[in-house]
Design a protein around this motif. Structure first.
Motif, PDB file in Angstrom:
ATOM      1  N   LEU A   1       0.828  -1.210   0.000  1.00 25.02           N
ATOM      2  CA  LEU A   1       0.000   0.000   0.000  1.00 25.02           C
ATOM      3  C   LEU A   1       0.861   1.258   0.000  1.00 25.02           C
ATOM      4  O   LEU A   1       0.561   2.227  -0.714  1.00 25.02           O
ATOM      5  CB  LEU A   1      -0.934  -0.006   1.215  1.00 25.02           C
ATOM      6  N   MET A   2       1.940   1.236   0.789  1.00 29.87           N
ATOM      7  CA  MET A   2       2.812   2.416   0.834  1.00 29.87           C
ATOM      8  C   MET A   2       3.508   2.643  -0.494  1.00 29.87           C
ATOM      9  O   MET A   2       3.646   3.785  -0.957  1.00 29.87           O
ATOM     10  CB  MET A   2       3.833   2.269   1.968  1.00 29.87           C
ATOM     11  N   VAL A   3       3.957   1.555  -1.137  1.00 27.52           N
ATOM     12  CA  VAL A   3       4.593   1.687  -2.453  1.00 27.52           C
ATOM     13  C   VAL A   3       3.591   2.223  -3.477  1.00 27.52           C
ATOM     14  O   VAL A   3       3.948   2.961  -4.403  1.00 27.52           O
ATOM     15  CB  VAL A   3       5.168   0.321  -2.902  1.00 27.52           C
ATOM     16  N   ALA A   4       2.309   1.889  -3.282  1.00 26.53           N
ATOM     17  CA  ALA A   4       1.268   2.364  -4.201  1.00 26.53           C
ATOM     18  C   ALA A   4       0.873   3.810  -3.931  1.00 26.53           C
ATOM     19  O   ALA A   4       0.024   4.358  -4.645  1.00 26.53           O
ATOM     20  CB  ALA A   4       0.043   1.459  -4.095  1.00 26.53           C
ATOM     21  N   GLY A   5       1.444   4.414  -2.885  1.00 27.12           N
ATOM     22  CA  GLY A   5       1.176   5.815  -2.618  1.00 27.12           C
ATOM     23  C   GLY A   5       0.255   6.095  -1.452  1.00 27.12           C
ATOM     24  O   GLY A   5      -0.059   7.257  -1.168  1.00 27.12           O
ATOM     25  N   VAL A   6      -0.183   5.049  -0.761  1.00 27.42           N
ATOM     26  CA  VAL A   6      -1.050   5.250   0.410  1.00 27.42           C
ATOM     27  C   VAL A   6      -0.210   5.805   1.561  1.00 27.42           C
ATOM     28  O   VAL A   6       0.914   5.335   1.793  1.00 27.42           O
ATOM     29  CB  VAL A   6      -1.705   3.907   0.829  1.00 27.42           C
ATOM     30  N   PRO A   7      -0.687   6.801   2.306  1.00 23.79           N
ATOM     31  CA  PRO A   7       0.068   7.335   3.441  1.00 23.79           C
ATOM     32  C   PRO A   7       0.409   6.234   4.446  1.00 23.79           C
ATOM     33  O   PRO A   7      -0.413   5.333   4.676  1.00 23.79           O
ATOM     34  CB  PRO A   7      -0.891   8.359   4.058  1.00 23.79           C
ATOM     35  N   PRO A   8       1.607   6.273   5.038  1.00 20.22           N
ATOM     36  CA  PRO A   8       2.035   5.215   5.965  1.00 20.22           C
ATOM     37  C   PRO A   8       1.045   4.942   7.092  1.00 20.22           C
ATOM     38  O   PRO A   8       0.802   3.780   7.436  1.00 20.22           O
ATOM     39  CB  PRO A   8       3.365   5.741   6.496  1.00 20.22           C
ATOM     40  N   SER A   9       0.470   5.983   7.674  1.00 23.63           N
ATOM     41  CA  SER A   9      -0.459   5.781   8.790  1.00 23.63           C
ATOM     42  C   SER A   9      -1.670   4.959   8.372  1.00 23.63           C
ATOM     43  O   SER A   9      -2.104   4.040   9.087  1.00 23.63           O
ATOM     44  CB  SER A   9      -0.913   7.127   9.358  1.00 23.63           C
ATOM     45  N   LEU A  10      -2.215   5.264   7.189  1.00 18.10           N
ATOM     46  CA  LEU A  10      -3.373   4.520   6.693  1.00 18.10           C
ATOM     47  C   LEU A  10      -2.972   3.107   6.295  1.00 18.10           C
ATOM     48  O   LEU A  10      -3.707   2.141   6.542  1.00 18.10           O
ATOM     49  CB  LEU A  10      -3.987   5.251   5.499  1.00 18.10           C
ATOM     50  N   ALA A  11      -1.793   2.952   5.684  1.00 11.79           N
ATOM     51  CA  ALA A  11      -1.314   1.623   5.295  1.00 11.79           C
ATOM     52  C   ALA A  11      -1.122   0.738   6.517  1.00 11.79           C
ATOM     53  O   ALA A  11      -1.458  -0.454   6.495  1.00 11.79           O
ATOM     54  CB  ALA A  11      -0.006   1.756   4.514  1.00 11.79           C
ATOM     55  N   ILE A  12      -0.585   1.316   7.585  1.00 15.05           N
ATOM     56  CA  ILE A  12      -0.390   0.558   8.827  1.00 15.05           C
ATOM     57  C   ILE A  12      -1.730   0.119   9.395  1.00 15.05           C
ATOM     58  O   ILE A  12      -1.903  -1.039   9.794  1.00 15.05           O
ATOM     59  CB  ILE A  12       0.383   1.412   9.853  1.00 15.05           C
ATOM     60  N   LEU A  13      -2.694   1.034   9.422  1.00 18.71           N
ATOM     61  CA  LEU A  13      -4.023   0.700   9.947  1.00 18.71           C
ATOM     62  C   LEU A  13      -4.663  -0.424   9.142  1.00 18.71           C
ATOM     63  O   LEU A  13      -5.203  -1.389   9.707  1.00 18.71           O
ATOM     64  CB  LEU A  13      -4.911   1.939   9.912  1.00 18.71           C
ATOM     65  N   LEU A  14      -4.590  -0.330   7.810  1.00 22.17           N
ATOM     66  CA  LEU A  14      -5.192  -1.358   6.957  1.00 22.17           C
ATOM     67  C   LEU A  14      -4.480  -2.698   7.116  1.00 22.17           C
ATOM     68  O   LEU A  14      -5.117  -3.761   7.121  1.00 22.17           O
ATOM     69  CB  LEU A  14      -5.161  -0.909   5.500  1.00 22.17           C
ATOM     70  N   GLY A  15      -3.143  -2.661   7.279  1.00 17.77           N
ATOM     71  CA  GLY A  15      -2.400  -3.898   7.488  1.00 17.77           C
ATOM     72  C   GLY A  15      -2.779  -4.576   8.789  1.00 17.77           C
ATOM     73  O   GLY A  15      -2.923  -5.809   8.853  1.00 17.77           O
ATOM     74  N   ILE A  16      -2.969  -3.783   9.837  1.00 18.29           N
ATOM     75  CA  ILE A  16      -3.373  -4.350  11.128  1.00 18.29           C
ATOM     76  C   ILE A  16      -4.807  -4.893  11.039  1.00 18.29           C
ATOM     77  O   ILE A  16      -5.120  -5.942  11.628  1.00 18.29           O
ATOM     78  CB  ILE A  16      -3.249  -3.290  12.239  1.00 18.29           C
TER      79      ILE A  16
END
Length: 326
Positions: free
Chosen positions: A98-113
């Motif tokens: 998600l982060m490589v695709a341009g999603v902000p790290p905070s949102l990517a972390i939330l979605l991963g969790i």
């Protein structure tokens, strides 16, 4: 005169009673074992007590220790979660992708969790509502999670993550490593849940006697679902730390981590059959395992032999646990 004579006797009996009570707690023998192993490793290898090695030890231990919190909840209820390693890898690769695709790290972390929590809930549904054995369910989902991670990444690591993401695996706050702070936070929440809430009492009751707990009006299935959801969540948090530390999403990460998590819980004095254990004991077990792994690595012991040693230690810990269980 008789008053003065009786006081020392009372004191001695009281001290003996306190010692006997302390020895009956689940964490007594794990704590003694940790101290003995720590001292032994410090004597055997001069590099063990160096500041750099102790920091490395804390970082390595934090990942397994966090996974072990969720595992301890599952084991406490008489279950087990064999899918934590692949779920950790899947959550980490989702964050990275998600982060490589341009999603902000905070949102990517939330979605991963949320992916980890969702996978845990998936496990919990089949265990709690379909009545399937936890070992079978999580053995199956172990393969599903690993396969999904490999499909998502095409079998290759995902790199090129934003520099600020490294904070969670390599950074520090107030001089304390971030992984250690996260570990402390997870254990604090686990301690409050188990020892200061009605939910914690119900989890102990389910592991002690599930049928009696159900007949008392407690909705056992709801709490089992919660347990496996939390196990998936802690696996995802561990995936966050590992992905940040490596600065890449590794679809093959976490191989054998379920064994280490189980070892930490059992070494911490928990009964593998459920109903007995302490979150502090799990932390001690994780530290004991971390010291053992670190010391064996410093000694140049083959990783294959280390697996043999850990397996034997788990068998010994389970044997001692069964002997101590009334």
């Amino acid at each position: 005169m008789s008053q003065f004579d009786s006081t020392p006797g009372i004191t001695r009996r009281s001290s003996k009673d306190r010692l006997a009570s302390w020895r009956r707690t689940p964490i007594f023998y794990p704590l003694i074992g940790f101290i003995v192993v720590f001292i032994a490793m410090a004597i055997i290898n001069d590099n063990f007590l160096t500041a750099s090695n102790q920091v490395n030890l804390a970082r390595q231990t934090s990942i397994i220790a966090i996974i072990a919190v969720g595992m301890s909840l599952a084991i406490l209820t008489g279950g087990i979660d064999l899918s934590v390693g692949p779920v950790m890898a899947l959550s980490g690769t989702v964050m990275a992708g998600l982060m490589v695709a341009g999603v902000p790290p905070s949102l990517a972390i939330l979605l991963g969790i949320l992916v980890g929590a969702g996978f845990g809930a998936f496990n919990g549904f089949f265990v709690a509502f379909a009545g399937m054995p936890p070992i079978i369910v999580t053995l199956a989902t172990m393969g599903i999670a690993r396969g999904l991670g490999l499909i998502y990444t095409g079998g290759y690591p995902i790199s090129g993550l934003p520099p600020e993401f490294a904070f969670f695996g390599r950074g520090s706050l107030a001089g304390i490593e971030t992984p250690i702070l996260i570990m402390i936070g997870v254990y604090a929440l686990g301690f409050v849940l188990l020892h200061h809430t009605a939910t914690g009492r119900y989890l102990y009751a389910i592991g002690g006697n599930e049928e009696a707990t159900r007949l008392s009006g407690i909705r056992v299935s709801r709490y089992k679902l919660l347990v496996y959801t939390l196990s998936g969540t802690t696996a995802a948090i561990a995936g966050l730390i590992l992905t940040s530390r490596l600065m890449s999403g590794q679809p093959n990460a976490g191989v054998g981590f379920e064994l280490d998590a189980i070892a930490a819980v059992v070494l911490g004095g928990a009964a593998i059959t459920g109903g007995r254990g302490m979150i502090l004991g799990t932390l001690i077990g994780a530290l004991l395992l971390g010291v053992l792994n670190n010391g064996l690595n410093l000694m140049g012991v083959s990783p294959y032999l280390q697996n043999v040693i850990k397996g034997l230690i788990i068998l010994l810990a389970i044997y001692i646990s069964r002997k101590r269980t009334p």
